[in-house]
Scaffold this motif. Structure first.
Motif, PDB file in Angstrom:
ATOM      1  N   GLY A 273       0.813  -1.208   0.000  1.00 40.89           N
ATOM      2  CA  GLY A 273       0.000   0.000   0.000  1.00 40.89           C
ATOM      3  C   GLY A 273       0.847   1.259   0.000  1.00 40.89           C
ATOM      4  O   GLY A 273       2.079   1.231   0.048  1.00 40.89           O
ATOM      5  N   SER A 274       0.170   2.415  -0.044  1.00 35.92           N
ATOM      6  CA  SER A 274       0.887   3.690  -0.115  1.00 35.92           C
ATOM      7  C   SER A 274       1.706   3.958   1.148  1.00 35.92           C
ATOM      8  O   SER A 274       2.712   4.656   1.086  1.00 35.92           O
ATOM      9  CB  SER A 274      -0.101   4.828  -0.353  1.00 35.92           C
ATOM     10  OG  SER A 274      -1.003   4.920   0.728  1.00 35.92           O
ATOM     11  N   GLY A 275       1.290   3.447   2.280  1.00 40.35           N
ATOM     12  CA  GLY A 275       2.057   3.614   3.511  1.00 40.35           C
ATOM     13  C   GLY A 275       2.671   2.322   3.969  1.00 40.35           C
ATOM     14  O   GLY A 275       3.021   2.169   5.135  1.00 40.35           O
ATOM     15  N   GLY A 276       2.840   1.388   3.046  1.00 38.18           N
ATOM     16  CA  GLY A 276       3.327   0.063   3.394  1.00 38.18           C
ATOM     17  C   GLY A 276       4.827   0.013   3.609  1.00 38.18           C
ATOM     18  O   GLY A 276       5.549   0.997   3.477  1.00 38.18           O
ATOM     19  N   VAL A 277       5.286  -1.158   3.926  1.00 39.28           N
ATOM     20  CA  VAL A 277       6.694  -1.388   4.247  1.00 39.28           C
ATOM     21  C   VAL A 277       7.592  -1.042   3.053  1.00 39.28           C
ATOM     22  O   VAL A 277       8.636  -0.401   3.224  1.00 39.28           O
ATOM     23  CB  VAL A 277       6.905  -2.851   4.689  1.00 39.28           C
ATOM     24  CG1 VAL A 277       8.366  -3.166   4.876  1.00 39.28           C
ATOM     25  CG2 VAL A 277       6.128  -3.137   5.963  1.00 39.28           C
TER      26      VAL A 277
ATOM     27  N   TRP B 205      10.457   1.858   3.005  1.00 39.79           N
ATOM     28  CA  TRP B 205      11.841   1.499   2.690  1.00 39.79           C
ATOM     29  C   TRP B 205      12.394   2.378   1.567  1.00 39.79           C
ATOM     30  O   TRP B 205      13.505   2.886   1.652  1.00 39.79           O
ATOM     31  CB  TRP B 205      11.888   0.021   2.301  1.00 39.79           C
ATOM     32  CG  TRP B 205      13.251  -0.479   1.960  1.00 39.79           C
ATOM     33  CD1 TRP B 205      14.320  -0.609   2.786  1.00 39.79           C
ATOM     34  CD2 TRP B 205      13.688  -0.916   0.667  1.00 39.79           C
ATOM     35  NE1 TRP B 205      15.393  -1.117   2.112  1.00 39.79           N
ATOM     36  CE2 TRP B 205      15.027  -1.309   0.806  1.00 39.79           C
ATOM     37  CE3 TRP B 205      13.077  -1.023  -0.565  1.00 39.79           C
ATOM     38  CZ2 TRP B 205      15.760  -1.778  -0.274  1.00 39.79           C
ATOM     39  CZ3 TRP B 205      13.806  -1.502  -1.625  1.00 39.79           C
ATOM     40  CH2 TRP B 205      15.138  -1.872  -1.475  1.00 39.79           C
ATOM     41  N   ARG B 206      11.589   2.599   0.527  1.00 45.07           N
ATOM     42  CA  ARG B 206      11.999   3.454  -0.598  1.00 45.07           C
ATOM     43  C   ARG B 206      12.201   4.894  -0.130  1.00 45.07           C
ATOM     44  O   ARG B 206      13.187   5.545  -0.486  1.00 45.07           O
ATOM     45  CB  ARG B 206      10.949   3.396  -1.699  1.00 45.07           C
ATOM     46  CG  ARG B 206      11.307   4.217  -2.927  1.00 45.07           C
ATOM     47  CD  ARG B 206      10.249   4.129  -4.019  1.00 45.07           C
ATOM     48  NE  ARG B 206       8.876   4.186  -3.540  1.00 45.07           N
ATOM     49  CZ  ARG B 206       8.203   5.316  -3.299  1.00 45.07           C
ATOM     50  NH1 ARG B 206       8.766   6.471  -3.490  1.00 45.07           N
ATOM     51  NH2 ARG B 206       6.945   5.280  -2.881  1.00 45.07           N
ATOM     52  N   LEU B 207      11.299   5.394   0.699  1.00 48.99           N
ATOM     53  CA  LEU B 207      11.435   6.756   1.207  1.00 48.99           C
ATOM     54  C   LEU B 207      12.670   6.920   2.089  1.00 48.99           C
ATOM     55  O   LEU B 207      13.350   7.954   2.033  1.00 48.99           O
ATOM     56  CB  LEU B 207      10.175   7.150   1.988  1.00 48.99           C
ATOM     57  CG  LEU B 207       8.928   7.406   1.143  1.00 48.99           C
ATOM     58  CD1 LEU B 207       7.723   7.636   2.038  1.00 48.99           C
ATOM     59  CD2 LEU B 207       9.133   8.574   0.209  1.00 48.99           C
ATOM     60  N   ASN B 208      13.000   5.904   2.872  1.00 46.67           N
ATOM     61  CA  ASN B 208      14.215   5.966   3.692  1.00 46.67           C
ATOM     62  C   ASN B 208      15.467   6.044   2.831  1.00 46.67           C
ATOM     63  O   ASN B 208      16.405   6.765   3.156  1.00 46.67           O
ATOM     64  CB  ASN B 208      14.286   4.771   4.642  1.00 46.67           C
ATOM     65  CG  ASN B 208      13.356   4.918   5.821  1.00 46.67           C
ATOM     66  OD1 ASN B 208      12.979   6.027   6.187  1.00 46.67           O
ATOM     67  ND2 ASN B 208      12.967   3.800   6.409  1.00 46.67           N
ATOM     68  N   ARG B 209      15.482   5.310   1.723  1.00 43.53           N
ATOM     69  CA  ARG B 209      16.624   5.397   0.794  1.00 43.53           C
ATOM     70  C   ARG B 209      16.715   6.788   0.185  1.00 43.53           C
ATOM     71  O   ARG B 209      17.802   7.340   0.056  1.00 43.53           O
ATOM     72  CB  ARG B 209      16.487   4.360  -0.313  1.00 43.53           C
ATOM     73  CG  ARG B 209      16.825   2.963   0.112  1.00 43.53           C
ATOM     74  CD  ARG B 209      16.972   2.027  -1.060  1.00 43.53           C
ATOM     75  NE  ARG B 209      16.323   2.532  -2.267  1.00 43.53           N
ATOM     76  CZ  ARG B 209      15.848   1.807  -3.253  1.00 43.53           C
ATOM     77  NH1 ARG B 209      15.926   0.517  -3.170  1.00 43.53           N
ATOM     78  NH2 ARG B 209      15.291   2.345  -4.307  1.00 43.53           N
ATOM     79  N   GLU B 210      15.580   7.358  -0.206  1.00 41.70           N
ATOM     80  CA  GLU B 210      15.579   8.701  -0.787  1.00 41.70           C
ATOM     81  C   GLU B 210      16.032   9.746   0.225  1.00 41.70           C
ATOM     82  O   GLU B 210      16.758  10.676  -0.121  1.00 41.70           O
ATOM     83  CB  GLU B 210      14.188   9.044  -1.316  1.00 41.70           C
ATOM     84  CG  GLU B 210      13.790   8.262  -2.549  1.00 41.70           C
ATOM     85  CD  GLU B 210      12.376   8.576  -3.010  1.00 41.70           C
ATOM     86  OE1 GLU B 210      11.760   9.529  -2.485  1.00 41.70           O
ATOM     87  OE2 GLU B 210      11.877   7.850  -3.892  1.00 41.70           O
ATOM     88  N   ILE B 211      15.622   9.585   1.486  1.00 43.37           N
ATOM     89  CA  ILE B 211      16.044  10.510   2.538  1.00 43.37           C
ATOM     90  C   ILE B 211      17.553  10.440   2.738  1.00 43.37           C
ATOM     91  O   ILE B 211      18.221  11.471   2.866  1.00 43.37           O
ATOM     92  CB  ILE B 211      15.289  10.215   3.854  1.00 43.37           C
ATOM     93  CG1 ILE B 211      13.833  10.640   3.722  1.00 43.37           C
ATOM     94  CG2 ILE B 211      15.953  10.907   5.044  1.00 43.37           C
ATOM     95  CD1 ILE B 211      12.958  10.175   4.870  1.00 43.37           C
ATOM     96  N   ALA B 212      18.110   9.245   2.754  1.00 42.72           N
ATOM     97  CA  ALA B 212      19.560   9.089   2.925  1.00 42.72           C
ATOM     98  C   ALA B 212      20.311   9.741   1.766  1.00 42.72           C
ATOM     99  O   ALA B 212      21.320  10.422   1.980  1.00 42.72           O
ATOM    100  CB  ALA B 212      19.916   7.613   3.038  1.00 42.72           C
TER     101      ALA B 212
END
Length: 103
Positions: free
Chosen positions: A22-26, A30-37
């Motif tokens: 889903g849109s707020g799924g795992v 995970w993808r957003l954490n990579r983009e933040i890094a």
């Protein structure tokens, strides 16, 4: 009993789908954490560049040494009374090959 088990497994799978995909799924998290890094790393590089530029601006505002250095390096200027020497190296000859062509 088997039908109830299959129905419960089906319901479990349907409930798990939004958690993983889903849109707020795992996977999204995970993808957003990579983009933040990646963005944090880029921010560090840009901060370093900004600090170097601020130091250059401060040097140019403070004294004449930075201006003089830039004039010498970028524009090739010399002071009054100085002698400019330009050393030109001759191009080196290419070594000839000692291999023989065999038929």
């Amino acid at each position: 009993m088997k039908i109830v088990t299959y129905v419960l497994i089906g319901i479990l799978v349907l409930l798990q789908y939004p958690l993983w995909f889903g849109s707020g799924g795992v996977l999204a998290v995970w993808r957003l954490n990579r983009e933040i890094a990646a963005q944090q790393q880029e921010n560090v590089q840009l901060t370093d560049r900004n600090q170097a530029l601020e130091a250059d601006v401060a040097d140019l505002k403070q004294g004449l040494q930075a201006i003089e250095e830039r004039a010498r390096m970028e524009l090739g200027m010399v002071k009054k009374g100085e002698t400019f020497y330009q050393v030109i190296e001759e191009p080196r000859a290419k070594p000839t090959s000692t291999k023989k062509n065999l038929p």
